[in-house]
Design a protein around this motif. Structure first.
Motif, PDB file in Angstrom:
ATOM      1  N   THR A 242      -4.699 -11.890 -16.928  1.00  0.00           N
ATOM      2  CA  THR A 242      -5.092 -12.981 -16.046  1.00  0.00           C
ATOM      3  C   THR A 242      -4.761 -12.617 -14.604  1.00  0.00           C
ATOM      4  OG1 THR A 242      -4.619 -14.592 -17.792  1.00  0.00           O
ATOM      5  CG2 THR A 242      -4.771 -15.423 -15.542  1.00  0.00           C
ATOM      6  N   LEU A 243      -5.759 -12.797 -13.720  1.00  0.00           N
ATOM      7  CA  LEU A 243      -5.606 -12.494 -12.303  1.00  0.00           C
ATOM      8  C   LEU A 243      -5.460 -13.790 -11.517  1.00  0.00           C
ATOM      9  CD1 LEU A 243      -8.437  -9.818 -11.989  1.00  0.00           C
ATOM     10  CD2 LEU A 243      -5.973  -9.372 -12.064  1.00  0.00           C
TER      11      LEU A 243
ATOM     12  N   ARG B 173      -9.687 -16.957  -7.661  1.00  0.00           N
ATOM     13  CA  ARG B 173     -10.997 -17.208  -8.256  1.00  0.00           C
ATOM     14  C   ARG B 173     -11.754 -15.895  -8.454  1.00  0.00           C
ATOM     15  NH1 ARG B 173     -10.176 -21.312  -4.496  1.00  0.00           N
ATOM     16  NH2 ARG B 173     -10.265 -23.431  -5.353  1.00  0.00           N
ATOM     17  N   ARG B 174     -12.750 -15.971  -9.324  1.00  0.00           N
ATOM     18  CA  ARG B 174     -13.599 -14.795  -9.570  1.00  0.00           C
ATOM     19  C   ARG B 174     -14.260 -14.335  -8.274  1.00  0.00           C
ATOM     20  NH1 ARG B 174     -16.216 -11.145  -9.352  1.00  0.00           N
ATOM     21  NH2 ARG B 174     -17.687 -10.153 -10.807  1.00  0.00           N
TER      22      ARG B 174
ATOM     23  N   TYR C  84     -12.819 -11.482  -5.910  1.00  0.00           N
ATOM     24  CA  TYR C  84     -12.650 -10.114  -6.398  1.00  0.00           C
ATOM     25  C   TYR C  84     -13.939  -9.301  -6.344  1.00  0.00           C
ATOM     26  CZ  TYR C  84      -8.027 -11.308  -8.181  1.00  0.00           C
ATOM     27  OH  TYR C  84      -6.710 -11.682  -8.283  1.00  0.00           O
TER      28      TYR C  84
ATOM     29  N   PHE D  47      -9.243 -15.646 -14.805  1.00  0.00           N
ATOM     30  CA  PHE D  47      -8.822 -15.938 -13.446  1.00  0.00           C
ATOM     31  C   PHE D  47      -8.141 -17.301 -13.396  1.00  0.00           C
ATOM     32  CE2 PHE D  47     -12.449 -13.179 -13.466  1.00  0.00           C
ATOM     33  CZ  PHE D  47     -12.115 -12.176 -12.569  1.00  0.00           C
TER      34      PHE D  47
END
Length: 328
Positions: A282-283, A286-287, A290, A326
């Motif tokens: 998990t980053l 928000r998507r 990136y 995310f």
């Protein structure tokens, strides 16, 4: 097979008897094996100490805070210690004196084989005051520990033993090194941090590093949790890398034949690479924040590559999948 085993045992026994007889014939004394009792020693520094350097063998070294520089150790027929104080620097060096003395009739003079190792006999405990800014410990065949220290630099090195640091506040570098022994670090702040070993695990929890934090091993897992650093680099072989709550500008995780997993990874740039295993985690963000560069040979990527966000995330694996989520 049983006959061969019997013959081998007979040859070993015969060889031992012949060697013993030969040594006895030339006056070799088996009492050289005997280890006498230990004599406790205490060294207390006379002046202000700023640097401590400890070199030990076979016994644990522990470094703790104290009101004055104090070193507790044991002298014995197995170990001899030399302690010196010069210009604010205190040095303790161990020499092993027990063993099988192979000098017989002038042959093999000065050569000894280790014998009768006693970890208690060679244990060293060091108490350091606030005036000490540098602590260096080099050990062999035993562990090294440091706890609750405030100083400039700390270096713990050993073989076949654990190197562990807990509650360390350093203005400079902290280095933990071993071979065939674990590395453990907990509650450490420093300008730079290095944890390196072989054939064992590296574990770090609650680190705040102003510069680079490096974690390396072979055939051992790497686990980092709650780490803040300008750069985080983790590399191993044939084992997993896991990262939880890591905050950094640059994050690198490399392994072969090991899974890479992460949770709450907050990095401006990340590069992850493995083979024959999955990359999953998990980053933070928000998507749309990136740019993803994902490659999974003989596997799949979810989500796929793409995006033009300011954060760059690159991941590569073979014979495995890449799975990202995310969190804002």
């Amino acid at each position: 097979m049983k006959k061969l085993l019997v013959v081998a045992i007979a040859l070993i026994i015969t060889g031992c008897v012949c060697v013993t007889g030969a040594f006895a014939a030339v006056g070799w004394d088996a009492d050289r094996f005997d280890l006498a009792g230990t004599t406790p020693r205490v060294f207390t520094a006379e002046g202000t100490v700023t640097a401590v350097d400890i070199t030990n063998l076979d016994g644990t070294v522990t470094v703790r805070p104290g009101s004055a520089l104090r070193i507790e150790y044991n002298d014995s027929d197995a170990y001899r210690y030399e302690v010196s104080e010069d210009g604010g620097a205190v040095t303790l060096t161990a020499a092993r004196t027990s063993g099988i003395d192979l000098s017989v009739g002038g042959w093999l003079s000065g050569i000894r084989l280790p014998f009768g190792t006693d970890a208690e006999m060679s244990r060293v405990t060091v108490y350091v005051p606030d005036s000490v800014k540098t602590v260096t410990v080099t050990n062999r065949n035993a562990s090294v520990y440091a706890e609750n220290l405030r100083l400039d630099t700390l270096s713990l090195t050993t073989t076949v033993g654990t190197a562990e640091a807990e509650e360390i506040a350093a203005t400079g570098a902290v280095t933990l090194s071993s071979s065939n022994g674990r590395i453990l670090a907990e509650d450490v702040t420093a300008a730079a941090f290095t944890a390196a070993t072989t054939n064992a695990a590296v574990e770090a929890d609650r680190l705040e590093i102003a510069g680079k934090a490096t974690f390396t091993t072979t055939n051992g897992r790497i686990s980092v949790d709650d780490v803040t650093a300008a750069e985080v680099y983790a590399e191993t072989d044939n084992a997993a890398v896991s990262a939880e709550s890591v905050r950094t500008d640059t994050f690198t995780a490399i392994t072969d034949n090991g899974r890479i997993s992460f949770d709450g990874l907050d990095a401006s740039a990340a590069r992850l690479a493995t083979g024959n295993a999955t990359i999953r985690g998990t980053l933070v963000g928000r998507r749309s924040e990136y740019t993803l560069l994902l490659t999974a040979s003989n596997g799949s990527c979810e989500p796929g590559s793409g995006g033009d966000g300011p954060r760059r995330f690159e991941a590569t694996t073979t014979n495995g999948n890449i799975r990202l989520q995310f969190e804002s």
